[in-house]
Design a protein around this motif. Structure first.
Motif: not given
Length: 91
Positions: A14-23
């Motif tokens: 989930q954190v990796a997804s947030l990083e990819k989204l630039g959040l």
């Protein structure tokens, strides 16, 4: 992860997804280099503010016709509900 009884890999994805989204961004913890601290980016802060504003608007819409007495009773129920879970772990 432990607090919410989640597997660390679930949180990591989930954190990796947030990083990819630039959040969010990860930064090393200055007191413990093995630990990473998450910080919201400008886009993450904006997204969070937008979400919070939408949530507040939804509450106002749903509770807008409630009387003061209804809201007071609801608040008392929420306080009662929240106090019963203090100190106990989720099941």
């Amino acid at each position: 992860a432990a607090h919410y009884m989640l597997d660390k890999s679930t949180v990591s994805r989930q954190v990796a997804s947030l990083e990819k989204l630039g959040l969010v961004e990860r930064h090393p913890d200055p007191s413990d280099q093995r630990t990473q601290v998450l910080h919201p980016t400008a886009a993450g802060t904006e997204a969070l503010a937008s979400t919070q504003a939408s949530r507040r608007a939804a509450y106002r819409e749903r509770l807008g016709t409630w009387t003061s007495e209804d809201l007071e009773q609801f608040a008392q129920y929420l306080l009662r509900y929240n106090s019963t879970g203090e100190g106990s772990s989720p099941r």
